[in-house]
Design a protein around this motif. Structure first.
Motif, short mmCIF file in Angstrom:
data_model
loop_
_atom_site.label_atom_id
_atom_site.label_comp_id
_atom_site.label_asym_id
_atom_site.label_seq_id
_atom_site.Cartn_x
_atom_site.Cartn_y
_atom_site.Cartn_z
N PHE A 218 0.56 -1.17 0.25
CA PHE A 218 -0.04 0.09 -0.06
C PHE A 218 1.07 1.17 -0.04
CE2 PHE A 218 -2.57 3.16 2.28
CZ PHE A 218 -3.56 3.58 1.47
N ILE A 219 1.80 1.28 0.73
CA ILE A 219 2.76 2.39 0.74
C ILE A 219 3.98 1.93 0.08
CG2 ILE A 219 4.10 4.01 2.30
CD1 ILE A 219 2.15 3.42 4.50
N PRO A 220 4.53 2.46 -1.15
CA PRO A 220 3.71 3.75 -1.65
C PRO A 220 3.05 3.22 -2.85
CG PRO A 220 6.05 3.39 -2.74
CD PRO A 220 5.88 2.27 -1.73
N ALA A 221 3.03 2.24 -3.31
CA ALA A 221 2.15 1.66 -4.39
C ALA A 221 2.52 0.04 -4.81
CB ALA A 221 2.10 2.48 -5.51
N PHE A 222 1.79 -0.51 -5.72
CA PHE A 222 2.13 -1.65 -6.17
C PHE A 222 2.58 -1.49 -7.58
CE2 PHE A 222 1.40 -5.32 -8.93
CZ PHE A 222 1.97 -6.38 -8.21
N PRO A 223 3.64 -1.88 -7.94
CA PRO A 223 4.36 -1.45 -9.35
C PRO A 223 3.82 -2.24 -10.40
CG PRO A 223 5.66 -3.18 -8.04
CD PRO A 223 4.51 -2.89 -7.05
N VAL A 224 2.56 -1.76 -10.63
CA VAL A 224 1.85 -2.52 -11.86
C VAL A 224 2.69 -2.15 -13.13
CG1 VAL A 224 0.27 -0.61 -12.42
CG2 VAL A 224 -0.16 -3.09 -12.95
N TRP A 225 3.32 -0.90 -13.35
CA TRP A 225 4.27 -0.78 -14.62
C TRP A 225 5.07 -1.91 -15.04
CZ3 TRP A 225 4.98 1.98 -9.91
CH2 TRP A 225 6.28 1.58 -9.40
N ALA A 226 5.44 -2.80 -13.94
CA ALA A 226 6.45 -3.86 -14.28
C ALA A 226 5.72 -4.78 -15.28
CB ALA A 226 6.90 -4.59 -13.33
N GLY A 227 4.29 -4.76 -15.23
CA GLY A 227 3.68 -5.72 -16.26
C GLY A 227 3.00 -5.24 -17.34
N LEU A 228 3.51 -3.86 -17.67
CA LEU A 228 3.00 -3.04 -18.76
C LEU A 228 4.00 -2.53 -19.57
CD1 LEU A 228 0.63 -0.61 -16.87
CD2 LEU A 228 -0.27 -2.65 -17.79
N TRP A 229 5.09 -2.41 -19.11
CA TRP A 229 6.40 -2.12 -20.04
C TRP A 229 7.71 -2.84 -19.88
CZ3 TRP A 229 4.26 2.26 -17.24
CH2 TRP A 229 3.18 2.82 -17.85
N ALA A 230 8.53 -2.98 -20.91
CA ALA A 230 9.56 -3.67 -20.89
C ALA A 230 10.47 -3.05 -19.60
CB ALA A 230 10.65 -3.94 -21.90
N PRO A 231 11.64 -3.68 -18.81
CA PRO A 231 12.17 -3.14 -17.81
C PRO A 231 13.12 -2.09 -18.41
CG PRO A 231 12.88 -5.33 -18.10
CD PRO A 231 11.52 -4.96 -19.05
N ILE A 232 13.68 -1.83 -19.54
CA ILE A 232 14.31 -0.90 -20.11
C ILE A 232 13.76 0.42 -20.22
CG2 ILE A 232 15.83 -2.27 -21.51
CD1 ILE A 232 14.37 -1.40 -23.90
N HIS A 233 12.44 0.31 -19.97
CA HIS A 233 11.61 1.70 -20.03
C HIS A 233 11.22 2.28 -18.72
CE1 HIS A 233 11.58 1.42 -24.43
NE2 HIS A 233 10.65 0.37 -24.43
N ASN A 234 11.49 1.46 -17.73
CA ASN A 234 11.01 1.72 -16.14
C ASN A 234 11.91 2.18 -15.22
OD1 ASN A 234 8.74 0.95 -17.12
ND2 ASN A 234 8.61 -1.51 -16.41
#
Length: 347
Positions: A51-67
């Motif tokens: 919950f703090i600070p958030a769940f890293p949903v971006w890891a399932g949306l974009w390749a790691p080189i963009h994150n």
């Protein structure tokens, strides 16, 4: 705990969104929610995974080189344990005399870029009862969090009953679940993200958080004859906008991935109390632990309905460290006298 008078308690599951990637604002939101739930009579309050600070949903949306920038921000807003944010939450637990389970992204004290997916259980006196680090990050979570260890596989004996907790996919790990059952767990807290996308829209078989989480919670409750709390995060407009503004193509993924629900089950696996899915709020339920007793007559996997002469389960609950020093005391180095420019010999 008096066996003739089993506890009855009111519990709250926070089906809420963080202030996305902002540890200070999310901590303040947590404090306000704790006060609200306590004033409504809750004695045990559960917050979602990370919950703090958030769940890293971006890891399932974009390749790691963009994150890379998102990972750096996640680390910057992860919490130290102990630390100032945890101290505020512990003070609220003591002030309102409530037990609090809260999911955090935790900083590694010896690594500037190491973080764990952790869950803390804090007592009504503001003491840390259990500090669990997720045993194995699931799927794309491995790009963000390091694996934890068994030190947090503990059930806390409290005035409300014996409380245990597992994070997300750990609730599908039969050995982790059995480790809690074998400690007499009576209330199980399972925490989840709001969404967990695995496929793009149009492909069959996108992960159904709602169904999967209900199955796992009910199975654990039925197997252990205990009460279950499923506490999932919520994707609010601010979180969605943050991700979509970064890449409009993910809007369809977020909008067509089933959102998780926060709910409760009894020792038979039946759903009880409130259930929240598509709106943010606090779900409540009353749990009478006397209902855990009778089902044990039928089937008790940590009692008579097992073969301990056949199965031997061993769990390492030591906290893993990056290094072990073998000397008794750290060395004390001599003063080199660097502050005295005239010292030394010219011969």
């Amino acid at each position: 705990m008096n066996p003739d008078h089993m506890p009855v308690c009111k519990v709250a599951a926070m089906h809420v969104a963080p202030v996305f990637l902002d540890k200070n604002a999310t901590t303040q939101k947590a404090l306000a929610l704790i006060e609200e739930a306590a004033r409504n009579g809750a004695q045990l309050i559960a917050f979602p995974e990370s919950f703090i600070p958030a769940f890293p949903v971006w890891a399932g949306l974009w390749a790691p080189i963009h994150n890379h920038d998102l990972f750096a921000r996640m680390v910057a807003h992860s919490l130290e344990t102990p630390g100032p944010e945890i101290a505020l939450i512990a003070a609220a637990a003591r002030r309102y005399q409530v037990f609090i389970s809260i999911g955090i992204s935790e900083k590694n004290p010896v690594s500037s870029g190491g973080i764990w997916n952790s869950n803390l259980l804090i007592s009504d006196e503001g003491r840390l009862l259990s500090h669990h680090r997720k045993l194995m990050p699931t799927f794309y979570e491995k790009l963000v969090w390091a694996p934890g260890d068994g030190a947090g596989l503990q059930v806390a004996a409290t005035r409300l009953g014996r409380i245990g907790m597992l994070i997300c996919g750990e609730n599908t790990n039969p050995l982790a679940r059995y480790a809690l059952l074998a400690q007499g767990e009576q209330i199980h807290i399972a925490t989840w993200p709001s969404v967990w996308p695995t496929k793009t829209p149009g492909e069959n078989g996108n992960y159904d958080n709602l169904a999967a989480n209900r199955i796992r919670l009910a199975a654990h409750a039925f197997e252990g004859k205990l009460f279950g709390i499923s506490c999932a995060g919520f994707m609010d407009k601010a979180m969605r906008d943050f991700l979509v503004q970064r890449d409009p193509a993910v809007a369809a993924i977020l909008d067509h991935t089933p959102q998780a629900a926060s709910m409760f089950v009894d020792p038979t696996g039946a759903q009880i109390g409130d259930c929240l899915q598509k709106e943010e709020g606090i779900a409540y339920c009353t749990m009478d632990l006397q209902q855990c007793v009778e089902p044990k007559q039928l089937h008790d996997v940590v009692g008579y309905y097992n073969r301990f002469d056949i199965f031997d389960v061993r769990v390492d609950r030591s906290r893993k460290k990056p290094i072990t020093w073998l000397e008794d005391n750290p060395p004390v180095w001599p003063d080199l006298g660097a502050g005295d420019a005239t010292s030394g010999s010219n011969s």
